[in-house]
Design an enzyme around this catalytic site. Structure first.
Site, short mmCIF file in Angstrom:
data_model
loop_
_atom_site.label_atom_id
_atom_site.label_comp_id
_atom_site.label_asym_id
_atom_site.label_seq_id
_atom_site.Cartn_x
_atom_site.Cartn_y
_atom_site.Cartn_z
N ASP A 79 0.82 -1.21 0.00
CA ASP A 79 0.00 0.00 0.00
C ASP A 79 0.86 1.26 0.00
OD1 ASP A 79 1.02 -0.37 2.53
OD2 ASP A 79 -0.91 -0.65 3.52
N ASP B 76 -7.47 -2.57 14.27
CA ASP B 76 -8.87 -2.82 13.89
C ASP B 76 -9.00 -4.00 12.93
OD1 ASP B 76 -7.84 -1.77 11.57
OD2 ASP B 76 -9.23 -0.09 11.43
N HIS C 41 -7.18 -4.51 10.14
CA HIS C 41 -6.89 -4.28 8.72
C HIS C 41 -5.58 -4.94 8.30
CE1 HIS C 41 -4.67 -0.40 9.94
NE2 HIS C 41 -3.79 -1.00 9.16
N GLU D 36 -9.60 -1.61 5.38
CA GLU D 36 -10.26 -1.29 6.65
C GLU D 36 -11.59 -2.03 6.77
OE1 GLU D 36 -8.69 0.18 8.89
OE2 GLU D 36 -7.67 2.02 8.27
C1 GLP Z 1 -0.35 0.26 8.78
C2 GLP Z 1 -0.06 -0.45 7.44
C3 GLP Z 1 -0.24 -1.93 7.55
C4 GLP Z 1 0.34 -2.38 8.87
C5 GLP Z 1 -0.52 -1.88 9.98
C6 GLP Z 1 0.06 -2.14 11.37
O1 GLP Z 1 -1.22 1.31 8.72
N1 GLP Z 1 -0.77 0.02 6.30
O2 GLP Z 1 0.38 -2.59 6.44
O3 GLP Z 1 0.38 -3.78 8.94
O4 GLP Z 1 -0.89 -0.55 9.81
O5 GLP Z 1 1.12 -1.31 11.66
P1 GLP Z 1 2.14 -1.56 12.84
O6 GLP Z 1 2.91 -2.77 12.48
O7 GLP Z 1 2.97 -0.33 12.92
O8 GLP Z 1 1.32 -1.77 14.07
#
Ligand code: GLP
Length: 254
Positions: free
Chosen positions: A65, A134, A136, A141
């Site tokens: 992404d 959440d 995702h 989302e």
């Molecule tokens: C982000 C990314 C995801 C990631 C998630 C968790 O917003 N778009 O690919 O897995 O949120 O992030 P983190 O590993 O910093 O908790």
């Protein structure tokens, strides 16, 4: 799903790196994630590259992404994060790092082109994933179609709050939109390894592994994928009801 419940974040990174190295030995395409969860894994891959036990030389990486509306040189633009983490430090070259074009004039076209580029490369052999609080994955989302393709999405206020730490703690600086591989795109990867650490992931992890399949927890679609390894620390695994079963299966099958 094969669930590994490990001691801590460092152990998750180490086991994940061994897994990535093994699966990528004879494969050409690695799916890469951003966020803080894969950072210990990337650190370990850099160490292994230096030691000559791992390389992405000649291989392609596809990001999940990208933010929309972020300055091209912003350090938190996902292309820049992945450049810093992986390019020239793991054998990956700039040309072989593919990220969705969040700056494109026609974002619908850019999304379709991204799906096409993955297909053209022969599909993703191993996709690395984190999970949002959440539920995702990528930036899919809650409420997203379980068969979605790469698309433009809005970030939830929860995700924007979670990610504000990367933007000097200022919510107003966090982009509101993104371009992300869809759940259908992610599910086409031949193998998936998902990393989650910390108590704030425990609810999402329990919903992903033990809840019903629902777009309310987008990661729950992974229950339908035949080759998923989930690597957790104790805190992220704390709300699983079948932890003993997972530990047994991990010991026998890993
Ligand atoms: C982000 C990314 C995801 C990631 C998630 C968790 O917003 N778009 O690919 O897995 O949120 O992030 P983190 O590993 O910093 O908790």
């Amino acid at each position: 799903m094969l669930v590994g419940i490990l001691k801590d974040e460092a152990e998750v990174g180490k086991v994940a790196a061994e897994h990535v190295a093994k699966l990528m030995e004879n494969a050409d395409t690695l799916g890469v994630a951003t966020g803080s969860s894969p950072l210990p894994l990337y650190e370990e891959l850099r160490r292994m590259y230096e030691a000559g036990t791992f390389t992405l030389e000649g291989k392609k990486a596809f990001a999940l992404d990208e933010y929309i509306g972020i300055a091209p040189d912003h350090p938190e633009r996902y292309r820049n994060v992945l450049r810093t983490e992986l390019v020239d430090r793991t054998g990956l070259t700039e040309e072989n790092l593919n990220t969705p074009d969040g700056g494109a004039e026609d974002l619908t076209e850019a999304a379709a082109a991204y799906d096409a580029s993955i297909k053209e490369a022969g599909g993703v052999h191993l996709q690395i994933l984190g999970i949002g609080a959440d539920g995702h994955i990528g930036f899919n989302e809650p409420g997203i179609s379980l068969v979605s393709r790469t698309h433009v999405d809005a970030l939830t206020s929860q995700t924007r709050k979670d990610n504000a730490r990367f933007f000097e703690g200022d919510l107003d600086k966090v982009p509101t939109k993104c371009i992300t591989q869809g759940l259908g795109t992610i599910m086409e990867a031949r193998n998936i390894v998902l990393l989650a650490t910390g108590a704030n992931k425990a609810d999402a992890v329990a919903a992903m592994i033990e809840g019903g399949i629902s777009s309310l927890c987008p990661a729950s679609i992974l229950q339908m994928h035949p080759n998923v390894v989930v690597l957790l620390d104790e805190a992220a695994a704390a709300k699983l009801t079948q932890a003993e079963m997972y530990r047994t299966r991990w010991e026998v099958l890993r």
